[in-house]
Motif scaffolding. Structure first.
Motif, short mmCIF file in Angstrom:
data_model
loop_
_atom_site.label_atom_id
_atom_site.label_comp_id
_atom_site.label_asym_id
_atom_site.label_seq_id
_atom_site.Cartn_x
_atom_site.Cartn_y
_atom_site.Cartn_z
N ASP A 91 0.85 -1.27 0.03
CA ASP A 91 0.08 0.27 -0.02
C ASP A 91 0.56 1.30 -0.01
N VAL A 92 2.07 1.15 0.82
CA VAL A 92 2.87 2.35 0.68
C VAL A 92 3.72 2.60 -0.66
N ARG A 93 3.91 1.49 -1.13
CA ARG A 93 4.64 1.53 -2.33
C ARG A 93 3.62 1.98 -3.48
N ALA A 94 2.38 1.67 -3.48
CA ALA A 94 1.19 2.21 -4.61
C ALA A 94 0.99 3.67 -4.17
N HIS A 95 0.83 4.02 -2.84
CA HIS A 95 0.62 5.56 -2.68
C HIS A 95 1.90 6.27 -2.83
N ILE A 96 3.27 5.88 -2.70
CA ILE A 96 4.29 6.81 -3.10
C ILE A 96 4.21 7.05 -4.61
N GLN A 97 3.99 6.03 -5.45
CA GLN A 97 3.96 5.96 -6.81
C GLN A 97 2.90 6.77 -7.40
N GLU A 98 1.77 6.86 -6.77
CA GLU A 98 0.71 7.64 -7.29
C GLU A 98 0.86 9.16 -6.73
#
Length: 458
Positions: A417-424
């Protein structure tokens, strides 16, 4: 000049000089202690120009000893923690004659002469130390942090540092927390500035947000010199809300770049305090600065003792308080015409203002494209889900390096979830090569004992 200093300090009389463990010790008591030590030092075998390691952090005893050793024309090496690494560096480069421990009860030690030192059998010393002796001047040895290897031993003419402060005057109504360490150039700078304007220095038992904020509230402290990392710790822990810190009129920050997003949060937590970025190095001393505003990370060097210039994006300094050299290595960071290369990358703004973009050694090279960690961090810290982070580079077989980040999140989140948030979150704000490809969840971002982020690659 040295006796003039004691007379100058004596002018402050019964004003509080050092506030320690609930006691307010006056300037009159400080001057009396210094004069007593000057009478005692010869009986301890401490001769002028001897090298003295002064072990301990800020305290009434430590300040009195520092002033007495200066008046005695000694070469002083203040060390908060005399680690094996620090001891070996000092033994090698200046073979100390004395170790005075003022961490508790003051004790004197005559160390055994190391088997291999820079001092020969005839007692000869480094040419830099001999230069100080020839000028009949006191010296100051500052050790670099040593986090990446052997500490550098930085030698200053202490008389020049003190003389540069003598024109300071004040009304003695301020109280200042001695946050920066006793063996840090910023700590020494804070102490001398405070003493010569007749203000009160508040000594910390420990450098924690709770201790600092409690003492600010208790003694109505008006000036807090600190670092961006420590200010973030205060905000993250909610200490500014739990304590009455309304007495603070000035918060100075330095030793590392300030992210713009963090500065905005600090401004919101301390709306009545002026925020001022300081700048200096262990080699050149600390310069007087002005910030464009409390909301701006742009600052200007306004100091008659400092010159500065920018060469290929790097800030270079030349100062009256510039170091004499390193005792244990060549000064390769000096230009042929005597300017000190700070290693700080800056950009110029209007009216001579500057903004620090980061350290040259921390630039991440991703396939030939340059990434400044501060740019990525400042954006990430605007996310409501990210409490703290540190960006750094690691080797990559294809691109040379890739961007990595250690993240402390608010609440519970999975790594995916953190990875997806940072990418977005960063996707529309940064080029793809600047977006971290390696993300590590941490309970706390690494920091040094000087409260600077640890940004070394793993």
């Amino acid at each position: 000049m040295r006796q003039d200093i004691l007379s100058r300090l004596g002018e402050h009389g019964d004003r509080p000089a050092i506030i320690q463990d609930g006691r307010e010790l006056t300037y009159a008591e400080l001057v009396e202690a210094v004069r007593g030590l000057l009478a005692e030092l010869p009986s301890r075998g401490v001769r002028p120009h001897d090298v003295v390691v002064l072990r301990g952090d800020f305290s009434f005893d430590a300040v009195a000893l520092l002033l007495a050793l200066h008046c005695n024309r000694n070469v002083i090496a203040p060390v908060v923690t005399l680690s094996e690494l620090a001891r070996a560096a000092l033994d090698e480069c200046c073979a100390p004659d004395h170790i005075i421990d003022c961490a508790g009860a003051v004790t004197y030690e005559r160390p055994e002469r190391p088997t291999h030192t820079t001092r020969g059998a005839d007692g000869g010393r480094s040419p830099l130390l001999e230069k100080l002796r020839g000028e009949d001047a006191a010296g100051l040895v500052l050790l670099s942090s040593g986090s990446t290897g052997k500490p550098k031993a930085i030698l200053h003419n202490l008389d020049r540092i003190v003389e540069a402060k003598l024109d300071k005057r004040g009304k003695g109504k301020l109280s200042i927390v001695l946050f920066l360490l006793f063996d840090h150039v910023g700590g020494i700078n804070t102490l001398l500035n405070t003493l010569f304007v007749g203000s009160a220095s508040v000594v910390l038992r420990e450098r924690t947000p709770e201790e600092v904020c409690s003492l600010v509230e208790r003694y109505r402290v008006r000036v807090l010199p600190t670092t961006p990392t420590f200010l973030n710790l205060i905000l993250m822990g909610g200490f500014a809300a739990r304590h009455d810190l309304s007495s603070l009129k000035l918060i100075t920050y330095g030793t590392e770049p300030m992210p713009e997003s963090l500065l905005a949060r600090v401004r919101g937590a301390f709306p009545t305090a002026k925020l001022l970025q300081t700048f200096g190095t262990s080699e050149t001393g600390i310069s007087s600065t002005v910030s464009a505003s409390s909301q701006s990370t742009y600052f200007k060097i306004e100091d008659a003792h400092f010159d500065h210039r920018i060469v290929d994006g790097e800030l270079q300094l030349r100062s009256r308080t510039q170091f004499l050299g390193y005792l244990n290595q060549q000064a390769n960071n000096l230009t042929d015409d005597g300017w000190f290369r700070t290693g700080d990358l800056v950009e110029s703004g209007e009216g001579g203002f500057l903004r620090v973009k980061g350290r040259a050694t921390e630039v991440i090279n991703v396939g030939g494209e340059k990434v400044l960690p501060l740019e990525v961090e400042s954006l990430l810290l605007t996310s409501a889900l990210i409490e703290d982070c540190v960006v750094y580079g690691e080797p990559n077989a294809i691109t040379g390096q890739h961007v990595c980040v250690d993240v402390k999140v608010r609440g519970a989140m999975s790594k995916a979830d953190v990875r997806a948030h940072i990418q977005e979150f960063l996707g529309e704000k940064l080029d793809a090569f600047k977006i971290p490809s390696r993300i590590k969840l941490v309970d706390a971002v690494g920091r040094s004992e000087r409260f600077k982020k640890k940004r070394l690659s793993l």
